[in-house]
Design a protein around this motif. Structure first.
Motif, mmCIF file in Angstrom:
data_model
loop_
_atom_site.group_PDB
_atom_site.id
_atom_site.type_symbol
_atom_site.label_atom_id
_atom_site.label_comp_id
_atom_site.label_asym_id
_atom_site.label_seq_id
_atom_site.Cartn_x
_atom_site.Cartn_y
_atom_site.Cartn_z
ATOM 1 N N LEU A 408 -69.333 74.728 7.980
ATOM 2 C CA LEU A 408 -70.663 75.545 8.211
ATOM 3 C C LEU A 408 -71.000 74.827 10.107
ATOM 4 C CD1 LEU A 408 -73.977 75.934 7.042
ATOM 5 C CD2 LEU A 408 -73.899 75.161 8.664
ATOM 6 N N VAL A 409 -70.645 76.062 10.806
ATOM 7 C CA VAL A 409 -71.233 75.632 12.162
ATOM 8 C C VAL A 409 -72.376 75.884 13.169
ATOM 9 C CG1 VAL A 409 -70.311 75.804 14.531
ATOM 10 C CG2 VAL A 409 -68.773 75.708 12.826
ATOM 11 N N ALA A 410 -73.090 75.382 13.382
ATOM 12 C CA ALA A 410 -74.919 75.253 13.830
ATOM 13 C C ALA A 410 -74.835 74.925 14.880
ATOM 14 C CB ALA A 410 -76.176 75.441 12.793
ATOM 15 N N LYS A 425 -78.710 70.306 1.432
ATOM 16 C CA LYS A 425 -78.650 70.343 -0.580
ATOM 17 C C LYS A 425 -77.915 71.520 -0.605
ATOM 18 C CE LYS A 425 -82.577 67.727 -0.138
ATOM 19 N NZ LYS A 425 -84.645 67.577 -0.588
ATOM 20 N N HIS A 426 -77.989 72.628 0.547
ATOM 21 C CA HIS A 426 -77.558 74.050 -0.405
ATOM 22 C C HIS A 426 -76.219 74.395 0.701
ATOM 23 C CE1 HIS A 426 -81.349 77.161 -0.852
ATOM 24 N NE2 HIS A 426 -82.060 75.477 -0.554
ATOM 25 N N TRP A 427 -75.433 73.579 1.042
ATOM 26 C CA TRP A 427 -73.939 73.410 1.522
ATOM 27 C C TRP A 427 -73.486 71.640 1.568
ATOM 28 C CZ3 TRP A 427 -70.782 77.794 3.352
ATOM 29 C CH2 TRP A 427 -69.825 76.748 4.255
ATOM 30 N N GLU A 428 -72.978 72.339 -0.075
ATOM 31 C CA GLU A 428 -72.176 70.795 -0.032
ATOM 32 C C GLU A 428 -70.540 70.328 0.699
ATOM 33 O OE1 GLU A 428 -70.771 73.292 -3.195
ATOM 34 O OE2 GLU A 428 -72.370 73.120 -2.433
ATOM 35 N N GLY A 429 -70.507 71.179 1.716
ATOM 36 C CA GLY A 429 -69.105 71.316 2.417
ATOM 37 C C GLY A 429 -69.566 70.949 3.736
ATOM 38 N N PRO A 430 -67.826 70.292 4.399
ATOM 39 C CA PRO A 430 -68.569 69.739 6.281
ATOM 40 C C PRO A 430 -69.290 70.837 6.766
ATOM 41 C CG PRO A 430 -66.202 70.876 5.401
ATOM 42 C CD PRO A 430 -66.531 71.187 3.717
ATOM 43 N N ILE A 431 -69.840 70.631 7.755
ATOM 44 C CA ILE A 431 -70.194 71.022 8.443
ATOM 45 C C ILE A 431 -70.777 70.328 10.105
ATOM 46 C CG2 ILE A 431 -73.182 70.912 9.167
ATOM 47 C CD1 ILE A 431 -74.114 71.221 6.504
ATOM 48 N N SER A 432 -69.945 70.766 11.745
ATOM 49 C CA SER A 432 -70.076 70.546 12.018
ATOM 50 C C SER A 432 -71.405 70.869 12.804
ATOM 51 C CB SER A 432 -69.070 71.769 13.348
ATOM 52 O OG SER A 432 -68.578 70.947 13.972
ATOM 53 N N LEU A 433 -72.340 70.274 13.941
ATOM 54 C CA LEU A 433 -73.452 69.828 14.307
ATOM 55 C C LEU A 433 -73.643 69.681 15.792
ATOM 56 C CD1 LEU A 433 -76.093 69.360 11.573
ATOM 57 C CD2 LEU A 433 -75.546 71.605 11.866
ATOM 58 N N ALA A 434 -74.314 70.491 16.504
ATOM 59 C CA ALA A 434 -73.943 70.551 18.333
ATOM 60 C C ALA A 434 -75.650 70.158 18.172
ATOM 61 C CB ALA A 434 -73.684 71.559 18.687
ATOM 62 N N SER A 452 -83.511 58.840 6.234
ATOM 63 C CA SER A 452 -82.590 59.763 4.789
ATOM 64 C C SER A 452 -81.429 60.032 4.043
ATOM 65 C CB SER A 452 -82.680 60.874 6.061
ATOM 66 O OG SER A 452 -82.035 62.506 5.589
ATOM 67 N N GLU A 453 -82.049 59.508 2.909
ATOM 68 C CA GLU A 453 -81.227 59.267 1.557
ATOM 69 C C GLU A 453 -79.703 60.312 1.660
ATOM 70 O OE1 GLU A 453 -82.823 58.203 -1.503
ATOM 71 O OE2 GLU A 453 -83.786 56.510 -0.655
ATOM 72 N N VAL A 454 -80.474 61.441 2.272
ATOM 73 C CA VAL A 454 -80.188 62.855 1.973
ATOM 74 C C VAL A 454 -78.883 62.859 3.031
ATOM 75 C CG1 VAL A 454 -80.085 65.460 2.376
ATOM 76 C CG2 VAL A 454 -81.677 64.150 1.102
ATOM 77 N N LEU A 455 -79.402 62.770 4.838
ATOM 78 C CA LEU A 455 -78.047 62.549 5.409
ATOM 79 C C LEU A 455 -77.473 61.783 5.188
ATOM 80 C CD1 LEU A 455 -81.007 63.822 8.438
ATOM 81 C CD2 LEU A 455 -79.124 65.086 6.828
ATOM 82 N N MET A 456 -78.114 59.948 4.751
ATOM 83 C CA MET A 456 -77.029 59.327 5.084
ATOM 84 C C MET A 456 -76.293 59.121 3.943
ATOM 85 S SD MET A 456 -77.001 56.835 7.362
ATOM 86 C CE MET A 456 -77.244 58.640 8.182
ATOM 87 N N SER A 457 -76.397 60.227 3.131
ATOM 88 C CA SER A 457 -75.509 60.294 1.950
ATOM 89 C C SER A 457 -74.354 61.137 2.062
ATOM 90 C CB SER A 457 -75.965 60.202 0.720
ATOM 91 O OG SER A 457 -76.289 62.073 0.735
ATOM 92 N N ARG A 458 -74.138 61.923 3.399
ATOM 93 C CA ARG A 458 -73.633 62.781 3.757
ATOM 94 C C ARG A 458 -72.069 62.025 4.979
ATOM 95 N NH1 ARG A 458 -74.154 67.931 2.436
ATOM 96 N NH2 ARG A 458 -72.267 68.337 3.156
ATOM 97 N N GLY A 459 -71.171 62.030 4.429
ATOM 98 C CA GLY A 459 -69.827 62.062 5.789
ATOM 99 C C GLY A 459 -69.358 62.093 6.009
ATOM 100 N N ASN A 460 -69.993 64.505 5.581
ATOM 101 C CA ASN A 460 -68.402 65.100 5.785
ATOM 102 C C ASN A 460 -69.786 66.088 7.082
ATOM 103 O OD1 ASN A 460 -70.577 66.324 3.930
ATOM 104 N ND2 ASN A 460 -69.096 67.108 3.148
ATOM 105 N N VAL A 461 -70.508 65.833 7.371
ATOM 106 C CA VAL A 461 -71.251 66.063 8.016
ATOM 107 C C VAL A 461 -71.060 65.450 9.893
ATOM 108 C CG1 VAL A 461 -73.932 67.005 9.341
ATOM 109 C CG2 VAL A 461 -73.254 66.661 6.956
#
Length: 688
Positions: A408-410, A425-434, A452-461
C-alpha cells in the motif's frame, strides 16, 4: 560525505552529534609560539536558534558564517607569516590541566598530506598554502541500523553548521554518537609523527580494558587503558603499505579463538592490533574524544566547555549521564535535533559542488524560468530538491514465494498522522509511506510512533521523511518517493485518508493470479466510498456496505462535488457484479488502483490540490493499461478538516488559473509523447 550504516550498534548519535564539535579528530593548529585564539563554539552559546526556519534565523546564521570566515582569513594570514623555524617541542598553546603531555608537541599543517590520505599518494609533510574555504572534505561515519541513521542526521547538521572551520580535513572516521566543534588544520601535528604512526586515537577514558569492572570481567587485550574508536584519524596510504587489512584480520581470527566474540565491536579489534603494534598509534589529546558516561574521567580533559572539540556520548544512558555540563550539552543537542536543515544547504556558504552536473543543470533550468510569470512559484516547485530520509524507522520485509505481494502506497503530512494506526489495522501487508514534515515535526512523529503499540508492532511499514521546503504540498513527489521504495511486485496506490476494507490485502493478491497481472498491463480499480460521520461502524462485507449506502450513512466518493472523478467506475454495475469488469477511461477519471511496480510515476508539476491523480491515470491509459473494477473490493474515505491546499484552491483565483495552465501544458506534452493516440486528451471536456 560518506555515511556507512552497518549492523553494529555503536550508535553514538550522541548527543551533541550535532552542533558542537565536529568530531573530526584533529588537533588545533599551533605553529611555534603562535597562539591560536579559540573561536566561539557557536551562536548557540548566546542564543539557541529557533526551528521556525524564518528569515531572522537565516540572517543570524549568515552573520555568524561571515564573522568566522573573516576570523579564519586573519588566522591564515598570521600563519602564513609565522616563522617556520620554531622549536619542534614548544608548549602547545591554548590548553590546560592534564593535557600538558599530550600537547607538548606541535607541527605545521599540510594540505598535500591530507589529499594523500584520501587517495593514497605521497604523505610526506611539506608546507603548503592554506586551503580554500570551499575545499572538499571527505568524512566517513559509521552508524548502526535504522536508529543510528536517524541520529546521523543530527550529526551531519553539526558538521555542516561548523563546516566553515573544516578547511584542510581529508579523511575522518566518526561514530554517530559524537558531536562537533570548530576544526582548524587537524592534521598539523599528526602528519609529523614517525612514519610508522598511522592511527590517531584518544585513550579510552573508562576502566573497561583494565578488566576490573566486575568479577570475571575479561576484556580483549589492549595497551593500558586502550583506545577509543569513536573518533579515528587515518593515514590511508601508510595503512595500505603496512597491509592493514591482513594485519587486523589475522589478529581478529587469533583472538576470536579464545574470546569467541567482541564486546565493543571494531574497538576490540583495533586495540588487539595496537597491543601487538604500539608504534602504529599517535595518541591524540583527550579533548578530541571526550567520552561521557558515569564511569569515565572525561571531566579531567577540560576545565571549560570552550576547550572541547569532540563529545562522545558512549554511555548506554546517552543524555542521562552524570556530568557537570550535561544540561548544556543536552540543550545543544536538542537544538540541533530540530534545527531546520534547509538553512545549512550549500548556497548559504557560496561553495559550488564540484562536478555536480545535476546541480548546474538545475540552476540553468531555474534561471530560464520567468519570475514575472504569475505561475512562477508553481513551475519552480517542480524543480525543488527536497531533503529525504528513507526508512526513518526500522523496516523488515520478507519476499513472498508466489510473487503476488502488494504494498500500500500513500503520503501524508502531520495533520493526518492519526490515520496511521487505523490503516495498519485494516491492511496487514507491507506499506510505503512518504511523510512531509519539518525537522521538528519529524521528532514529534518519532515520539508518536514509538509510543504507539500498533505502529511499533509492525515491521513492514516503511516511513520515508521528505523535509518541508517551498510553498506547496508536493503531493506527487511524495507519491513517487513512496513508490520507489516498494519492494513487492505490485502496489496499491491509495491516499492516507482512506481505510481499505478488511481483507483487501489478501483479495488483491488473489486478483493478481486471477487476472494474470504478471503478463498483462492492468490497473485494478478499488471502488471508493465516503462517510460524513467521524464514527462509523466499518462494514465487514460488501453486503453491509450496500446496506449502509441504502441507509445514507455511506456515499460513492465525491458524488456531490466531483462526480466525474469516479463515475466511470460504474457504481450501479458494481452493486450487482460478481466478476471483474472492464471500464473505459473518461475525462477527469481518478480511481484508486493496484498496478505493477514498474508503472509510470506521477507528474511532479502538480502540487497542492487538483489534477495530481487525474494526470497519472491519463498516463496509464496512454500506455494502454486496462482499467478493471474489482467486484468485491472497496475503500472508504474518512472525514477530516480541509487541507490548506484545497482551501487555497477554493479561495484563490490565481491558483485555479495556474492549475488550468499546468493541465493544458501536460496535455500538450502527452500529445507530443504519444502522438495520435493522445488526441482524445486534447479534445476531452476536462472542466476541472
Amino acid at each position: 560525505m560518506l555515511v556507512m550504516c552497518r549492523g553494529r550498534r555503536k550508535f553514538l548519535l550522541a548527543s551533541l552529534a550535532l552542533v558542537f564539535i565536529p568530531t573530526l579528530t584533529w588537533l588545533y593548529l599551533s605553529v611555534g609560539g603562535f597562539q591560536v585564539k579559540p573561536l566561539p563554539l557557536s551562536p548557540l552559546e548566546v542564543q539557541a536558534p529557533t526551528v521556525s526556519g524564518g528569515g531572522g534565523e537565516r540572517q543570524a546564521l549568515e552573520l555568524r558564517v561571515r564573522a568566522v570566515e573573516e576570523e579564519n582569513r586573519a588566522l591564515r594570514r598570521e600563519l602564513s607569516q609565522a616563522p617556520r623555524s620554531q622549536p619542534a617541542h614548544a608548549p602547545y598553546a591554548g590548553h590546560r590541566g592534564n593535557q600538558s603531555r599530550a600537547h607538548s608537541e606541535e607541527g605545521t599543517g599540510d594540505n598535500e598530506v591530507q589529499r594523500a590520505a584520501a587517495v593514497g599518494n605521497n604523505s610526506d609533510c611539506v608546507q603548503q598554502p592554506v586551503v580554500d574555504k570551499c575545499e572538499t572534505i571527505h568524512v566517513a561515519i559509521v552508524c548502526a541500523g535504522y536508529n543510528a541513521s536517524r541520529d546521523v542526521v543530527t550529526l551531519v547538521k553539526s558538521v555542516l553548521f561548523h563546516r566553515y572551520g573544516l578547511s584542510s580535513l581529508s579523511i575522518l572516521i566518526l561514530n554517530t554518537e559524537v558531536s562537533f566543534d570548530i576544526i582548524v588544520h587537524p592534521w598539523s601535528r599528526f602528519c609529523r609523527r614517525r612514519r610508522q604512526q598511522v592511527l590517531g586515537l584518544v585513550e579510552n577514558q573508562s576502566d573497561w580494558y583494565l578488566g576490573n569492572l566486575w568479577k570475571n570481567h575479561r576484556p580483549w587485550p589492549a595497551l593500558g587503558r586502550g583506545f577509543n574508536t569513536g573518533v579515528i584519524l587515518l593515514l590511508l596510504d601508510r595503512l595500505r603499505k603496512l597491509r592493514w587489512e591482513q594485519m587486523w584480520r589475522l589478529t581478529a581470527e587469533r583472538e576470536l579463538m579464545s574470546m569467541l566474540s567482541t564486546s565493543l565491536a571494531d574497538q576490540d579489534i583495533f586495540n588487539a592490533v595496537i597491543k601487538q603494534n604500539p608504534f602504529l598509534v599517535h595518541q591524540l589529546p583527550c579533548f578530541w574524544n571526550v567520552q561521557l558516561s558515569d564511569h569515565t574521567r572525561s571531566e579531567k580533559c577540560y576545565k571549560d566547555v570552550s576547550d572541547l572539540k569532540v563529545i562522545h556520548w558512549n554511555s548506554p544512558k546517552k543524555l542521562r549521564v552524570k556530568n557537570k555540563h550535561v544540561e548544556f550539552f543536552r540543550n545543544l543537542y536538542l537544538t540541533f535535533l530540530e534545527y531546520d536543515g534547509n538553512l545549512l544547504r550549500r548556497e548559504l556558504f557560496g561553495c559550488p559542488s564540484e562536478a555536480d552536473h545535476n546541480s548546474e543543470n538545475l540552476q540553468k533550468t531555474l534561471s530560464e524560468l520567468d519570475e514575472d510569470d504569475p505561475c512562477y512559484e508553481f513551475r519552480r516547485e517542480r524543480f525543488t530538491v527536497h531533503r529525504t530520509h528513507l526508512y526513518f524507522l526500522h523496516y523488515e520485509y520478507e519476499a513472498s514465494v508466489d510473487n503476488t505481494d502488494v504494498t500500500l502506497v500513500a503520503q501524508l503530512s502531520m495533520d493526518r498522522l492519526q490515520m496511521l494506526e487505523a490503516i495498519c489495522k485494516h491492511w496487514e501487508g507491507p506499506i510505503s509511506l512518504a511523510l512531509y514534515l519539518s525537522d521538528a515535526e519529524a521528532q514529534q512523529f518519532l515520539r508518536y510512533a514509538q509510543g504507539s503499540e500498533v505502529l511499533m508492532s509492525r515491521g513492514n511499514v516503511g516511513y520515508h521523511i521528505v523535509y518541508k521546503e517551498g510553498q506547496f504540498y508536493p503531493v506527487n513527489l511524495l507519491r513517487n518517493v513512496a513508490m520507489r521504495q516498494v519492494n513487492t511486485p505490485y502496489m496499491f496506490l491509495s491516499d492516507i485518508d482512506f481505510l481499505p476494507m478488511y481483507g483487501l490485502y489478501e483479495y488483491l493478491r488473489k486478483s493478481v493470479v486471477q487476472l494474470d497481472m504478471a503478463n498483462t498491463k492492468k490497473a485494478l480499480v478499488v471502488p471508493a466510498f465516503e462517510t460524513l460521520r467521524y464514527r462509523l461502524s466499518y462494514p465487514k462485507s460488501k453486503a453491509e456496505l450496500l446496506s449502509q449506502l441504502d441507509m445514507g450513512s455511506l456515499f460513492s466518493f465525491r458524488y456531490h462535488v466531483w462526480t466525474k472523478g469516479h463515475a466511470p467506475t460504474n457504481f450501479a454495475k458494481w452493486r450487482t457484479a460478481t466478476t471483474p469488469y472492464r471500464v473505459q477511461w473518461e475525462a477527469d477519471f481518478e480511481p484508486y488502483v493496484m498496478v505493477r511496480r514498474d508503472s509510470p510515476e506521477y507528474d511532479r508539476r502538480f502540487v497542492g490540490f487538483g489534477w495530481n491523480k487525474v494526470a497519472h491515470i491519463m498516463e496509464l491509459d496512454a500506455q494502454e493499461y486496462e482499467f478493471v473494477v474489482l467486484p468485491n473490493a472497496f475503500m472508504i474515505h474518512m472525514p477530516h478538516a480541509p487541507s490548506f491546499d484545497i482551501t487555497k484552491f477554493r479561495s484563490n483565483k490565481q491558483y485555479r488559473v495556474c492549475l488550468k495552465t499546468l493541465k493544458e501544458e501536460f496535455q500538450q506534452n502527452m500529445s507530443r509523447r504519444y502522438g495520435f493516440a493522445a488526441l482524445k486528451y486534447m479534445t476531452a471536456d476536462n472542466n476541472s
